[in-house]
Design a protein around this motif. Structure first.
Motif, short mmCIF file in Angstrom:
data_model
loop_
_atom_site.label_atom_id
_atom_site.label_comp_id
_atom_site.label_asym_id
_atom_site.label_seq_id
_atom_site.Cartn_x
_atom_site.Cartn_y
_atom_site.Cartn_z
N SER A 24 0.80 -1.23 0.00
CA SER A 24 0.00 0.00 0.00
C SER A 24 0.83 1.28 0.00
CB SER A 24 -0.92 -0.03 1.22
OG SER A 24 -0.21 -0.37 2.40
N LEU A 32 -6.49 1.87 1.90
CA LEU A 32 -6.18 0.75 2.79
C LEU A 32 -7.44 0.28 3.51
CD1 LEU A 32 -3.34 2.37 2.48
CD2 LEU A 32 -2.66 1.02 4.45
N PHE A 43 -0.71 -5.90 5.20
CA PHE A 43 -0.31 -4.77 4.37
C PHE A 43 1.21 -4.60 4.41
CE2 PHE A 43 -4.74 -4.06 5.24
CZ PHE A 43 -5.25 -3.48 4.09
#
Ligand code: PLP
Length: 223
Positions: A24, A32, A43
């Motif tokens: 991300s 997100l 992530f």
């Protein structure tokens, strides 16, 4: 295609034993959160400051992976919460991660990053260097870091044959280390390889963690 559709695609196309790290970096919190609401929990970020800034703004059950080059003096900013550091490339860095993990009363999981690409610029160890680290007394004394596998990045090329060969090399490095240093350690099991353009080949060659960014969130804008 939106984030939701993209994640659904990977949900269908990535086998059960492979985990998806949603990369991300550069993307806003709202992106997100969209991914989170679709069920995504892992992530990946590659900048310490960006990660330390995003983490407190998002739900606490997210598993944060650090995937970029890590400087020792910045470990302290992510040590309180990071779940996996993919990019360990020196004993000095490992010592600092251990020190900061100890301060936070945690054990931090790490991958050793290997240089498998033909480009000069990519960071990473070779097997010789990794063996030196793993054989050292210093390493044996580090109680708050755990090496759980390996990571690598293939050459930036459209030639699938080259990419496959490099991923196959990383798998063979993993097998060598497993045999020599981690035979009875069930936690040493991760092979982090594969990005948006080469994740398929990576999975065929044994990846357990694919790091996919632009194919989920769209192209990054660095301007
Ligand atoms: C940015 C990045 C990725 C994701 O790359 P995409 O091509 O956008 O999927 C994966 N791994 C690392 C280390 C990265 O820096």
């Amino acid at each position: 295609m939106g984030i939701k559709e993209n994640l659904e695609f990977y949900g269908k196309h990535i086998p059960e034993h492979v985990k998806l790290v949603a990369v991300s970096k550069t993307k806003p919190i709202s992106d997100l959160l969209t991914a989170y609401e679709c069920g995504q929990r892992i992530f990946g970020e590659n900048k310490v400051q960006e990660l330390a800034n995003k983490q407190p703004q998002l739900p606490t059950d997210i598993e944060w992976h650090f995937i970029g080059h890590l400087q020792s003096n910045k470990v302290k900013y992510i040590a309180p919460f990071v779940n996996l550091i993919h990019s360990v490339d020196s004993l000095k860095l490992l010592k600092e991660i251990n020190k900061q993990a100890l301060k936070n009363d945690r054990v931090i999981n790490c991958l050793l990053q290997f240089h498998i690409a033909s480009e000069e610029s990519k960071f990473g160890l070779d097997v010789e260097e990794a063996s030196q680290i793993l054989n050292s007394e210093t390493f044996a004394s580090l109680s708050n870091v755990k090496i759980v596998g390996v990571m690598g990045m293939a050459t930036f090329t459209n030639d699938g044959t080259v990419v496959r060969k490099e991923f196959n090399h990383l798998k063979s490095i993993f097998d060598t280390l497993k045999k020599e240093f981690f035979q009875n350690d069930i936690d040493f099991k991760e092979i982090s390889m594969g990005m948006s353009d080469d994740y398929k080949i990576a999975i065929e060659e044994g990846s357990t963690l694919v790091r996919i960014g632009s194919a989920i969130f769209g192209a990054r804008n660095y301007s």
